[in-house]
Design a protein around this motif. Structure first.
Motif, PDB file in Angstrom:
ATOM      1  N   PRO A 133       0.509   5.644 -11.211  1.00  0.00           N
ATOM      2  CA  PRO A 133       1.190   4.934 -10.123  1.00  0.00           C
ATOM      3  C   PRO A 133       2.064   3.807 -10.658  1.00  0.00           C
ATOM      4  CG  PRO A 133      -1.137   4.345 -10.193  1.00  0.00           C
ATOM      5  CD  PRO A 133      -0.952   5.473 -11.163  1.00  0.00           C
ATOM      6  N   ARG A 134       3.169   3.588  -9.961  1.00  0.00           N
ATOM      7  CA  ARG A 134       4.072   2.499 -10.324  1.00  0.00           C
ATOM      8  C   ARG A 134       3.571   1.214  -9.651  1.00  0.00           C
ATOM      9  NH1 ARG A 134       9.698   2.297 -11.531  1.00  0.00           N
ATOM     10  NH2 ARG A 134       9.847   4.545 -11.126  1.00  0.00           N
ATOM     11  N   ILE A 174       3.975  -2.147  -8.068  1.00  0.00           N
ATOM     12  CA  ILE A 174       5.100  -2.862  -7.466  1.00  0.00           C
ATOM     13  C   ILE A 174       4.570  -3.981  -6.577  1.00  0.00           C
ATOM     14  CG2 ILE A 174       6.555  -0.806  -7.512  1.00  0.00           C
ATOM     15  CD1 ILE A 174       6.136  -0.562  -4.487  1.00  0.00           C
ATOM     16  N   THR A 175       5.447  -4.882  -6.198  1.00  0.00           N
ATOM     17  CA  THR A 175       5.089  -5.961  -5.292  1.00  0.00           C
ATOM     18  C   THR A 175       5.294  -5.505  -3.851  1.00  0.00           C
ATOM     19  OG1 THR A 175       7.319  -6.874  -5.233  1.00  0.00           O
ATOM     20  CG2 THR A 175       5.861  -7.634  -7.012  1.00  0.00           C
ATOM     21  N   VAL A 176       4.733  -6.291  -2.909  1.00  0.00           N
ATOM     22  CA  VAL A 176       4.926  -5.977  -1.500  1.00  0.00           C
ATOM     23  C   VAL A 176       6.407  -6.060  -1.142  1.00  0.00           C
ATOM     24  CG1 VAL A 176       4.407  -6.720   0.857  1.00  0.00           C
ATOM     25  CG2 VAL A 176       2.608  -6.754  -0.894  1.00  0.00           C
ATOM     26  N   THR A 177       7.107  -7.018  -1.729  1.00  0.00           N
ATOM     27  CA  THR A 177       8.543  -7.152  -1.457  1.00  0.00           C
ATOM     28  C   THR A 177       9.295  -5.907  -1.907  1.00  0.00           C
ATOM     29  OG1 THR A 177       8.400  -9.553  -1.710  1.00  0.00           O
ATOM     30  CG2 THR A 177      10.596  -8.555  -1.918  1.00  0.00           C
ATOM     31  N   GLN A 178       8.964  -5.379  -3.096  1.00  0.00           N
ATOM     32  CA  GLN A 178       9.616  -4.147  -3.574  1.00  0.00           C
ATOM     33  C   GLN A 178       9.291  -2.977  -2.663  1.00  0.00           C
ATOM     34  OE1 GLN A 178       7.930  -4.376  -7.590  1.00  0.00           O
ATOM     35  NE2 GLN A 178      10.020  -4.386  -8.433  1.00  0.00           N
ATOM     36  N   MET A 179       8.072  -2.907  -2.199  1.00  0.00           N
ATOM     37  CA  MET A 179       7.691  -1.814  -1.311  1.00  0.00           C
ATOM     38  C   MET A 179       8.496  -1.865  -0.013  1.00  0.00           C
ATOM     39  SD  MET A 179       3.965  -0.883   0.274  1.00  0.00           S
ATOM     40  CE  MET A 179       3.767   0.496   1.372  1.00  0.00           C
ATOM     41  N   LEU A 180       8.655  -3.057   0.543  1.00  0.00           N
ATOM     42  CA  LEU A 180       9.378  -3.193   1.799  1.00  0.00           C
ATOM     43  C   LEU A 180      10.873  -2.918   1.635  1.00  0.00           C
ATOM     44  CD1 LEU A 180       7.571  -6.343   3.234  1.00  0.00           C
ATOM     45  CD2 LEU A 180       7.286  -3.966   3.929  1.00  0.00           C
ATOM     46  N   SER A 181      11.378  -2.929   0.406  1.00  0.00           N
ATOM     47  CA  SER A 181      12.791  -2.601   0.180  1.00  0.00           C
ATOM     48  C   SER A 181      13.030  -1.099   0.229  1.00  0.00           C
ATOM     49  CB  SER A 181      13.251  -3.156  -1.172  1.00  0.00           C
ATOM     50  OG  SER A 181      12.650  -2.416  -2.243  1.00  0.00           O
ATOM     51  N   ASN A 182      11.943  -0.319   0.262  1.00  0.00           N
ATOM     52  CA  ASN A 182      12.006   1.154   0.363  1.00  0.00           C
ATOM     53  C   ASN A 182      12.731   1.809  -0.811  1.00  0.00           C
ATOM     54  OD1 ASN A 182      10.599   1.224   2.797  1.00  0.00           O
ATOM     55  ND2 ASN A 182      12.475   0.982   4.012  1.00  0.00           N
ATOM     56  N   GLN A 183      12.756   1.166  -1.958  1.00  0.00           N
ATOM     57  CA  GLN A 183      13.422   1.766  -3.120  1.00  0.00           C
ATOM     58  C   GLN A 183      12.537   2.767  -3.860  1.00  0.00           C
ATOM     59  OE1 GLN A 183      13.912  -1.044  -6.527  1.00  0.00           O
ATOM     60  NE2 GLN A 183      12.940  -2.582  -5.193  1.00  0.00           N
ATOM     61  N   PHE A 184      11.245   2.834  -3.472  1.00  0.00           N
ATOM     62  CA  PHE A 184      10.338   3.759  -4.152  1.00  0.00           C
ATOM     63  C   PHE A 184       9.741   4.784  -3.181  1.00  0.00           C
ATOM     64  CE2 PHE A 184      10.088  -0.245  -6.626  1.00  0.00           C
ATOM     65  CZ  PHE A 184      10.657   0.221  -7.810  1.00  0.00           C
ATOM     66  N   LEU A 185      10.451   5.057  -2.092  1.00  0.00           N
ATOM     67  CA  LEU A 185       9.949   6.018  -1.107  1.00  0.00           C
ATOM     68  C   LEU A 185       9.671   7.380  -1.756  1.00  0.00           C
ATOM     69  CD1 LEU A 185      12.175   5.261   2.023  1.00  0.00           C
ATOM     70  CD2 LEU A 185       9.727   4.797   1.745  1.00  0.00           C
ATOM     71  N   GLY A 186       8.548   7.980  -1.362  1.00  0.00           N
ATOM     72  CA  GLY A 186       8.171   9.287  -1.882  1.00  0.00           C
ATOM     73  C   GLY A 186       7.403   9.240  -3.183  1.00  0.00           C
ATOM     74  N   GLN A 187       7.261   8.064  -3.800  1.00  0.00           N
ATOM     75  CA  GLN A 187       6.609   7.967  -5.103  1.00  0.00           C
ATOM     76  C   GLN A 187       5.168   7.462  -4.967  1.00  0.00           C
ATOM     77  OE1 GLN A 187       9.005   6.308  -8.370  1.00  0.00           O
ATOM     78  NE2 GLN A 187      10.705   6.146  -6.919  1.00  0.00           N
ATOM     79  N   LEU A 188       4.406   7.642  -6.042  1.00  0.00           N
ATOM     80  CA  LEU A 188       3.044   7.130  -6.133  1.00  0.00           C
ATOM     81  C   LEU A 188       3.122   5.692  -6.626  1.00  0.00           C
ATOM     82  CD1 LEU A 188       0.006   7.832  -5.915  1.00  0.00           C
ATOM     83  CD2 LEU A 188       0.098   8.511  -8.322  1.00  0.00           C
ATOM     84  N   ILE A 189       2.642   4.764  -5.813  1.00  0.00           N
ATOM     85  CA  ILE A 189       2.763   3.339  -6.136  1.00  0.00           C
ATOM     86  C   ILE A 189       1.407   2.662  -6.039  1.00  0.00           C
ATOM     87  CG2 ILE A 189       5.164   3.245  -5.346  1.00  0.00           C
ATOM     88  CD1 ILE A 189       4.061   1.837  -2.792  1.00  0.00           C
ATOM     89  N   ALA A 190       1.316   1.446  -6.572  1.00  0.00           N
ATOM     90  CA  ALA A 190       0.109   0.620  -6.475  1.00  0.00           C
ATOM     91  C   ALA A 190       0.532  -0.791  -6.095  1.00  0.00           C
ATOM     92  CB  ALA A 190      -0.651   0.622  -7.791  1.00  0.00           C
ATOM     93  N   GLY A 202      -1.245   4.706  -3.573  1.00  0.00           N
ATOM     94  CA  GLY A 202      -0.989   5.800  -2.646  1.00  0.00           C
ATOM     95  C   GLY A 202       0.467   6.214  -2.648  1.00  0.00           C
ATOM     96  N   LEU A 203       0.831   7.082  -1.690  1.00  0.00           N
ATOM     97  CA  LEU A 203       2.201   7.586  -1.565  1.00  0.00           C
ATOM     98  C   LEU A 203       2.995   6.665  -0.652  1.00  0.00           C
ATOM     99  CD1 LEU A 203       2.370  10.033  -3.312  1.00  0.00           C
ATOM    100  CD2 LEU A 203       0.249  10.241  -2.030  1.00  0.00           C
ATOM    101  N   ASP A 204       4.213   6.346  -1.094  1.00  0.00           N
ATOM    102  CA  ASP A 204       5.080   5.428  -0.370  1.00  0.00           C
ATOM    103  C   ASP A 204       5.907   6.206   0.646  1.00  0.00           C
ATOM    104  OD1 ASP A 204       6.573   3.308   0.472  1.00  0.00           O
ATOM    105  OD2 ASP A 204       7.641   2.992  -1.425  1.00  0.00           O
ATOM    106  N   THR A 262       7.174   0.754   6.948  1.00  0.00           N
ATOM    107  CA  THR A 262       6.731   1.234   5.643  1.00  0.00           C
ATOM    108  C   THR A 262       5.229   1.545   5.676  1.00  0.00           C
ATOM    109  OG1 THR A 262       8.425  -0.102   4.553  1.00  0.00           O
ATOM    110  CG2 THR A 262       6.582   0.664   3.204  1.00  0.00           C
ATOM    111  N   GLU A 263       4.866   2.699   5.064  1.00  0.00           N
ATOM    112  CA  GLU A 263       3.465   3.131   5.017  1.00  0.00           C
ATOM    113  C   GLU A 263       3.046   3.425   3.579  1.00  0.00           C
ATOM    114  OE1 GLU A 263       2.673   5.442   9.255  1.00  0.00           O
ATOM    115  OE2 GLU A 263       3.090   6.615   7.453  1.00  0.00           O
ATOM    116  N   LEU A 264       1.827   3.062   3.270  1.00  0.00           N
ATOM    117  CA  LEU A 264       1.213   3.404   1.992  1.00  0.00           C
ATOM    118  C   LEU A 264       0.023   4.316   2.293  1.00  0.00           C
ATOM    119  CD1 LEU A 264       0.971   3.116  -1.059  1.00  0.00           C
ATOM    120  CD2 LEU A 264      -0.244   0.963  -0.715  1.00  0.00           C
ATOM    121  N   LYS A 265       0.012   5.510   1.704  1.00  0.00           N
ATOM    122  CA  LYS A 265      -0.973   6.528   2.056  1.00  0.00           C
ATOM    123  C   LYS A 265      -1.906   6.790   0.869  1.00  0.00           C
ATOM    124  CE  LYS A 265       2.687   8.723   4.775  1.00  0.00           C
ATOM    125  NZ  LYS A 265       3.492   9.954   4.966  1.00  0.00           N
TER     126      LYS A 265
END
Length: 831
Positions: free
Chosen positions: A326-327, A329-345, A402-404, A411-414
């Motif tokens: 998983p990549r 990332i920060t909450v701010t990066q997640m909310l920017s939606n630049q990692f949609l579809g990827q596995l993030i932490a 989870g999945l972004d 924004t959802e984290l699954k």
């Protein structure tokens, strides 16, 4: 093996035709004998258009008297006129093309009847099969040939081969291109074929999808097919494609198919990730590499790859491997939606509230550093993801993997499993934790491979488990009393780094403060890694479940009061390795080990030291199942049959038990081939369907492969029963395939065999039967009976009747010819 076939009635026939030495009886009316010699190119069993006539001559030899000879004409025919009634043998004198194999009797008998007439005979030959080998690639350097490492191969595309230019008929065979773009069609009858490639929508085949290929006897026809266009796009390129555009890409599944919902799958590559919706994704697991062909679309704000309008979404598995990390990332990066579809932490976010939206799904609202930084954790299916809504505590922080995704602009984290959620500080990998010095506090997540009480006695002060993740392993010591963990349990462990006799441990914080352990779920039990002694000495696998092969026992110590003892061994490279039996619960007594014998040993790896400077590599088995006498690396039977006069180890299913043909042999097969096992001990019982591992010497005897006992003075045939494997179904083959000897050693069935002759049973009950298959191949069936067994009666067969006959396909004689060995009367079924 010696055989004698008596032609019953021959003497009587000769007596009648030859007038029983009475000069007063008539000799009958002379007849005509025709003999044709040809290559049966189309396999019809008779001379027809396209078949090749042979040149040479034919000899007609009576039982007594002078032989006659006739030359073959342009049609391969020789004619003998005015032949006196009687019995004659026929021989062919001529040169054969390479690859020709006789499909009829080598010296047929013809009988001219008393009343004369025309008698026909033939020498029919078939050609050894050939094959087509090809490659599909993009010629990136434009030199007209495939250059590995430079050109782009096309993997996973469908290829079919047809016997005619008409590709609407059923193909001869189908396959898919391999990772390097190659494909192979084997055992093809010589002739002209059409190869058809089915491209994906984003490429074109140069010159069209059809290719004509000519196959010669016993030869490999080579073909190279080129494509233009882009075989695949990166996911980053896919995400910028127009809505409704057809795209193709390759990525790695970051979840098991159907985990989050029955019809979706997340996939990512090095450039991005995307949701695949409505795909036939059964059987795809996290870590699988897949190719996706579909169209871009958007649902509730999230990009999806779905079926194109009027078309089909295709998902093809290309291989398996690790799940991408998983990549972080920060909450701010997640909310920017630049990692949609990827596995993030995301770490350190705090639960604001939990909203139940269904019986098996709910949302958790998280907040980052400010009240405006909010996102959802979406648990979409608690049947697959066992995280209940009651798990979350408002006001507590969590680290979530989870999945972004995005739904209706939010924004959802699954998360994919309970192990994707960690309370408190972000867990380290075990490799990172092992780099921390003593007395540091660490948090790790790992899967148990040695549970509570496996090594130590039931003493609250000594209870421990061993865990590992993909990066390393560790002992967890002083686990809380009353807790029991078994292999496969996924644990979150927070504790203090300690070292005991050189071994890394996560243990108690203080004398009264035990490690904090949370069970996150249950997963697959880790499998041991086979390592070398040099790996062992380098300590790179300490704490992990490993296997070391070929350890030769030097000495065995006396057990102490708890049942612990050491087995000192020498590895194949000469280095010393100690097998440590940690306590009596392991269940391996010191009398089990034999000095001088080699063993393959699995267990926890550690380097033992009492001074911190000198380390002894140790492996700690968990149970008797972790120790086995070394027999070498298991290989396929097909590859083992190429290693003549070498010692090999194979695994297979018994197709003919010990005593079926001889009291000391049996037959086994795997998915690649079959072979005989010889020199079996009389005390060993092998039945059809038994799964076995066999270690022996691969040899040829009378052109037949067999595993035998003649290995070395210190090594012998070893047969280990692995359990019931299920009786394998015979392969239904044609007479041509049987005569080509493609399936030697395997259980096969010849259908609708017309019986021509039935031999007389010898003293052991064995006899030979000949018959003709529907493709006019003459086949030989050898009915065998072991010493002391009740033989199968010759009355099982009736000349002129048809049977489905099952048995082991074997070679016989020198040069070898094909022979079928039924295992008994049950293998012969009237058609």
């Amino acid at each position: 093996m010696f055989r004698r076939v008596l032609l019953a009635g021959t003497a009587l026939a000769i007596c009648v035709i030859g007038a029983c030495n009475s000069n007063s009886e008539p000799v009958g009316t002379p007849g005509t004998v025709t003999v044709r010699a040809f290559i049966d190119a189309d396999g019809s069993g008779a001379f027809s258009t396209g078949d090749a006539a042979l040149a040479g001559s034919v000899t007609l030899t009576p039982l007594s008297g002078t032989p006659q000879q006739a030359t073959l004409d342009a049609t391969g025919m020789a004619t003998f006129q005015a032949v006196t009634p009687g019995s004659y043998s026929v021989t062919f004198n001529g040169t054969l093309p390479a690859g020709a194999v006789l499909a009829t009797a080598p010296s047929p008998t013809v009988v001219v009847p008393f009343q004369g007439g025309t008698i026909a005979s033939q020498f029919r030959y078939v050609l050894n099969p050939g094959s087509v080998s090809g490659i599909l690639y993009r010629d990136d350097n434009g030199n007209g040939v495939y250059d590995a490492g430079t050109d782009t191969p096309a993997a996973g595309l469908a290829v079919a081969i047809f016997a005619t230019p008409d590709t609407t008929v059923v193909p001869v065979a189908t396959t898919t291109t391999g990772a390097n773009g190659q494909f192979l069609f084997s055992t093809l009858r010589p002739g002209t074929y059409t190869v058809r490639v089915t491209p994906i929508p984003t490429i074109q085949i140069v010159g069209g999808v059809l290719e004509t290929v000519t196959v010669a006897a016993a030869a490999v026809a080579q073909t190279q097919l080129r494509f233009t266009g882009n075989l695949v796009s990166t996911i980053a390129q896919v995400r910028t494609a127009a809505n409704g555009a057809t795209v193709a890409f390759v990525g790695v599944a970051t979840q098991n198919a159907g985990l989050l919902a029955s019809n979706n799958l997340y996939v990512q590559d090095a450039t991005g990730g995307v949701l695949v919706f409505g795909a036939p994704t059964a059987g795809i697991l996290a870590g699988d590499t897949i190719r996706v062909i579909g169209a871009t679309s958007t649902f509730s704000g999230e990009l999806e790859i779905a079926a194109p309008s009027g078309g089909t979404l295709t998902v093809t598995k290309l291989g398996s491997g690790p799940v991408p990390a998983p990549r972080a990332i920060t909450v701010t990066q997640m909310l920017s939606n630049q990692f949609l579809g990827q596995l993030i932490a995301v770490s350190g976010a705090t639960v604001r509230n939990v909203t139940t939206t269904g019986t098996t799904s709910y949302n958790v609202t998280f907040q980052g550093n400010t009240a405006a930084d909010t996102f959802l954790v979406r648990v979409g299916n608690t049947n697959n993801i066992p995280i209940l809504s009651t798990f979350w505590q408002v006001g507590r922080s969590y680290n979530v993997t989870g999945l972004d995704g995005i739904f209706n602009g939010e924004t959802e984290l699954k998360p994919r499993a309970a192990s994707d959620v960690v309370v408190g500080a972000l867990a380290l990998s075990i490799a990172q934790a092992r780099a921390h010095p003593a007395n540091d506090t660490v948090t790790v997540i790992g899967v148990v491979y040695a549970g509570t009480g496996v090594y130590t006695l039931s003493n609250a002060a000594n209870l421990s488990v061993y865990i590992e993740d993909p990066t390393g392993g560790s002992e967890v010591f002083n686990i809380p009393p009353g807790t029991t963990y078994v292999a496969g349990d996924s644990l979150s462990v927070q504790g203090l780094v300690t070292f005991f006799d050189g071994e890394y441990e996560i243990a108690r914080f203080t004398a009264a403060n035990l490690p904090v352990i949370n069970k996150l779920g249950t997963g697959a039990i880790p499998q041991p890694k086979t390592i070398t002694p040099s790996d062992f000495a380098a300590k790179i696998y300490d704490g992990q479940l490993i296997r070391v092969e070929g350890l030769q026992v030097v000495s065995v110590s006396t057990p102490n009061a708890s049942g612990a003892y050491n087995v000192v061994c020498t590895a194949p490279d000469g280095s010393a390795v100690t097998v440590r039996i940690d306590a009596s619960p392991v269940g391996i007594t010191n009398t089990f080990w034999q000095v001088g014998t080699r063993y393959d040993v699995a267990g926890a790896a550690l380097n033992f030291s009492t001074n911190g400077t000198t380390f002894t590599p140790e492996v700690k088995p968990r149970s008797p199942a972790d120790v086995a006498v070394s027999v070498g690396t298991v290989q396929t039977i097909a590859s083992a049959k190429t290693a003549l006069n070498d010692t090999v180890t194979v695994e297979g299913i018994v197709t003919a038990g010990r005593g079926t043909f001889r009291v000391d042999n049996a037959y086994i097969e795997d998915g690649t081939s079959g072979t005989q096992i010889f020199n079996l001990p009389l005390s060993l019982t092998l039945n059809v369907g038994d799964a076995v591992r066999v270690h022996g010497k691969m040899v040829l005897f009378s052109n037949e492969n067999e595993l035998e006992n003649n290995i070395s003075p210190t090594d012998s045939l070893k047969v280990t029963k692995l359990g019931p494997g299920g009786a394998p179904a015979p392969k239904v083959i044609t007479g041509v395939q049987f005569l080509a000897r493609t399936f030697e050693g395997e259980l096969v069935t010849l259908q609708n065999v017309a019986i021509v002759t039935v031999g007389t049973a010898g003293g052991t009950g064995t006899y030979t039967v000949t018959g003709t298959t529907p493709d006019n191949s003459t086949v030989t069936i050898f009915m065998s009976a072991p010493t002391g067994a009740v033989p199968t009666p010759a009355a099982t067969y009736a000349v002129g009747s048809h049977y489905d006959i099952t048995g082991i396909a074997v070679p016989f004689g020198t040069p070898a010819s094909a022979e079928l060995k039924p295992r008994g009367a049950a293998d012969v079924v009237a058609h």
